[in-house]
Design a protein around this motif. Sequence first.
Motif, short mmCIF file in Angstrom:
data_model
loop_
_atom_site.label_atom_id
_atom_site.label_comp_id
_atom_site.label_asym_id
_atom_site.label_seq_id
_atom_site.Cartn_x
_atom_site.Cartn_y
_atom_site.Cartn_z
N GLY A 415 8.56 24.90 -87.54
CA GLY A 415 8.90 25.20 -86.16
C GLY A 415 9.90 24.24 -85.56
N GLY A 416 10.37 23.29 -86.36
CA GLY A 416 11.37 22.35 -85.87
C GLY A 416 10.81 21.22 -85.04
N LEU A 417 9.51 21.00 -85.07
CA LEU A 417 8.87 19.94 -84.30
C LEU A 417 8.71 18.71 -85.18
N THR A 418 9.04 17.55 -84.67
CA THR A 418 8.92 16.29 -85.42
C THR A 418 7.51 15.76 -85.29
N PRO A 419 6.82 15.59 -86.42
CA PRO A 419 5.46 15.04 -86.33
C PRO A 419 5.48 13.61 -85.81
N LYS A 420 4.48 13.27 -85.01
CA LYS A 420 4.34 11.92 -84.50
C LYS A 420 3.47 11.09 -85.43
N ALA A 421 3.37 9.78 -85.12
CA ALA A 421 2.62 8.88 -85.98
C ALA A 421 1.13 9.24 -86.01
N LEU A 422 0.60 9.70 -84.88
CA LEU A 422 -0.80 10.10 -84.85
C LEU A 422 -1.06 11.33 -85.72
N THR A 423 -0.05 12.19 -85.81
CA THR A 423 -0.19 13.36 -86.69
C THR A 423 -0.27 12.92 -88.15
N TYR A 424 0.52 11.92 -88.53
CA TYR A 424 0.45 11.40 -89.89
C TYR A 424 -0.89 10.69 -90.14
N LYS A 425 -1.48 10.13 -89.10
CA LYS A 425 -2.80 9.52 -89.28
C LYS A 425 -3.82 10.57 -89.67
N VAL A 426 -3.80 11.72 -89.00
CA VAL A 426 -4.71 12.81 -89.35
C VAL A 426 -4.45 13.29 -90.77
N LEU A 427 -3.18 13.35 -91.15
CA LEU A 427 -2.83 13.80 -92.50
C LEU A 427 -3.33 12.82 -93.55
N VAL A 428 -3.19 11.52 -93.30
CA VAL A 428 -3.69 10.50 -94.24
C VAL A 428 -5.20 10.60 -94.37
N ARG A 429 -5.88 10.81 -93.27
CA ARG A 429 -7.33 10.93 -93.31
C ARG A 429 -7.76 12.15 -94.13
N ALA A 430 -7.03 13.24 -94.01
CA ALA A 430 -7.35 14.43 -94.79
C ALA A 430 -7.16 14.18 -96.28
N PHE A 431 -6.05 13.52 -96.66
CA PHE A 431 -5.84 13.18 -98.06
C PHE A 431 -6.94 12.24 -98.57
N TRP A 432 -7.37 11.32 -97.71
CA TRP A 432 -8.43 10.38 -98.10
C TRP A 432 -9.72 11.15 -98.40
N GLN A 433 -10.08 12.08 -97.53
CA GLN A 433 -11.30 12.84 -97.74
C GLN A 433 -11.21 13.72 -98.99
N GLU A 434 -10.01 14.13 -99.34
CA GLU A 434 -9.83 14.93 -100.55
C GLU A 434 -9.71 14.09 -101.81
N GLY A 435 -9.65 12.77 -101.65
CA GLY A 435 -9.48 11.90 -102.81
C GLY A 435 -8.06 11.82 -103.32
N LYS A 436 -7.08 12.21 -102.55
CA LYS A 436 -5.67 12.19 -102.95
C LYS A 436 -5.00 10.96 -102.34
N VAL A 437 -5.18 9.82 -103.00
CA VAL A 437 -4.68 8.56 -102.45
C VAL A 437 -3.16 8.49 -102.53
N ASP A 438 -2.61 8.90 -103.66
CA ASP A 438 -1.15 8.84 -103.81
C ASP A 438 -0.45 9.72 -102.78
N GLU A 439 -1.02 10.89 -102.49
CA GLU A 439 -0.41 11.76 -101.49
C GLU A 439 -0.45 11.11 -100.10
N ALA A 440 -1.53 10.35 -99.81
CA ALA A 440 -1.62 9.66 -98.52
C ALA A 440 -0.54 8.60 -98.40
N VAL A 441 -0.31 7.85 -99.49
CA VAL A 441 0.75 6.84 -99.46
C VAL A 441 2.12 7.50 -99.30
#
Length: 838
Positions: A415-441
């Motif tokens: 949609g052309g919207l730039t994710p903010k830092a808090l959005t990346y925090k939610v994304l990192v938490r989701a990768f953590w819960q899934e066990g995807k550490v490299d994807e979080a980094v």
Amino acid sequence: MALSPSTPPLPLSPLLPRAERNPSAPSTETLRKRLVRKGVVPTPKILHALHKKEAQKSLRRSKKRAVRDESPPLSESQREELEDEARFRAIATEYRAVREELRRRGEVAPPLAGMPWEGLGGVDLRGVLGDGDGDGGGRLKGEHLVELREMLAERNGERFRWLLDDDVELNEGVEAGQGRKRDCSKQNQLGDDEKIELLAKRLSETDLDLHDWKFPRLMRQSGLLFIEMYVLKIIARLGTLGSWRQALSVVEWIYNEKDYKHRKSRFVYTKLLAVLGKARRPTEALRIFNMMREDGQIYPDMAVYHSIAVTLGQAGLLNELIKVIEYMRQKPLKKIRNMKRNWDPSLEPDVIIYNAVLNACIPSHQWKGVFWVFQQMRFSGLKPTGASYGLAMEVMLNAGKYEFVHRFFEKMQKGGLTPKALTYKVLVRAFWQEGKVDEAVKAVRDMEQRGVVGVASTYYELACCLCNNGRWQDAMLEVEKLKNLSFAKPLEVAFTGMILASLDGGHLNDCISIFERMKDYCTPNIGTINAMLKVCSRSDMFAEAKELFESTKATFSGFGIYSDDGSLLKPDEYTYSTMLDVSASAHQWEYFEYVYKEMALSGYQPDQKKIAGLLVEASRAGKMHLLEHAFDAILEAGEIPHESMFTEMICQTIAHNNFERTVILVNSMAHSSLRINESQWANLFQNNKDRFSSATMQDLLNYFHSCNLVTEEPVPSFLKSLHSICRTRLLKDASIVADKLNDEDSDIHSSKENSTLQEMVTESISLAFEAEGKEMHSLLNCDSRASITDTALDMLTMNVGNPYAELPSALEILESWKQDRMKDDAFLSTMSRKVEWK
């Protein structure tokens, strides 16, 4: 026409105006001077009208006085009323004298309002009157003046002195008038902004509310005209000071006044809702919103709906927020004044309202509400913002729908919207819960490449993710980035979270390594100490935990060291409870007792949920007195001890043949509404069968039959289980005796005779228990229930400190522990001086 000397002069009163005939009425010059002092220049017409009204008032008073003088003699009841009034006027005079004495001593007393016996904390001043012999029937007893002074000083502290300074009733009217004039002139010298600042400051420094008599006095004393602009400034200033309660009282008081009740402003309510939202007070905000909606003068606009929606969304009140949206689309309940003919007050929700709904879905995990919100926004032609997608991702994260987290992130980018830092925090938490550490980094590195300024929470989330997966050294790179960020929490918080994340991941050695590396960056706070004690508890490291606990306690008692975040390095309740857990796990009961005493001496009450099981284990290890102290302390605090504490003390009393205490404990459980069924009692007796013999159980059963018992549960279940245990053990003993008789007399008696003997023993036991069962039935259905209840309640209330035999109370035990510790400290200081001398 000339008058002869003998002609009497004509009366002048019929020729004069009626107002001039009353000598008690104020003259025209007096009225003119009075108006000039108030800043009003009167015209002759105004003076004539005022003079006429004053003359009429004076004439009416004189007529009433004449009627009263010609009234018939008073009856006995009327005479008593007059005497009571005179007596209470004397009390008022004495009250003022006491107040003057308090003021001379520098203390504060409230003004006399209403009847003299009202408004003084419920104390009836008629109860402290003298005997009437020589004191005029109205003087206070001298010994009660001290009590009254203490009561007034306690009720009105130093903080209300400024409110009562101009309320002293002086003896001379001139001095009083001059004092009031000085106060008014001083108040009038301030500008409106200064008055608003002074009023807001005084309100924020007190806990006055709408129902306190000082509140309206303070509002009127401010000298402000409460127009819309001034009220907005007062609310804004109170909101800045964090005094939401006073802001609410100000608005309610102003709009309840006669002069302002028809001047309610929507902007004032909108500002008040913003203050309540900032203070996280959704209940009060919803009440104000409903009051606006039902009022006929004002109607909520979009700004009001924004404020209430954001407040309810932050509080997670989804149902109330849905109702607010329904109100937006409804017609007003009442016709609004001055409403245009073609104006429709119904509104449609916008993006802010829908974002508030998404925010309310987060704590309740209502992930289906996300699709409803986006559907409503599409039907209304609204375009979701970056905040909309971020909130939707957070809802899906809390609901465990990680796939939708990534989908909304992709739709956000498309949609052309730039994710903010808090959005990346939610994304990192989701990768953590899934066990995807490299994807979080990789996600965080992508954020940095896009030029998005990271926030501390994003790097903190990634550091904890790495530590949870055993990569604490990689997490130190994120700590380096945290150091360079502004508005970030202290590094102690980050290191504590990393230690706990490593502990949750099972990497105990990493926890120690992180703690050692932390000392190169900052000083550990008490949260970090508690985390490391928890690590020691999980890994059976009693020696390390003891060393850490002793060093922390010594640091606090010796130097009062502060950590880098400004918090005092002082052991708290969690520190003591964790150390008790470590000591119990290592079976170090002597140190367990030492830690428990230190916790009690530090003023912390035992938390039953955390240490009830530990105290039970300590009691079985020989530390029964600790359990008794905790039991008494909990009762003295007005709480009910945990069920396990009751059962352990019952087992201890049975083992020591203290059946009297057993009865008290069982009755207390009934009055504490603790329910234990028969099978649970049976399991308890079975698990503790090695602590008391069959003879002890039988003696306990006999004792219960000779004392008063409560008929409520769990007493009947206790008795039934006790009967069953005794019957089982006696049958087993009888079987053993029969087997021995069978072995010893095998050559004399036949098997038929042995069987007959065993049947006789069994029958006699059954008859005995049948009689005991009847006795138990009669015991539980006796008519002495009231006396039994009183006995148990006395145990729980009057004798809380000493409910069992001659045991000392919890406070007495604590005092003895204090004296023992003082002796130990004195001994250690003496030994240290001897060592220094040598």
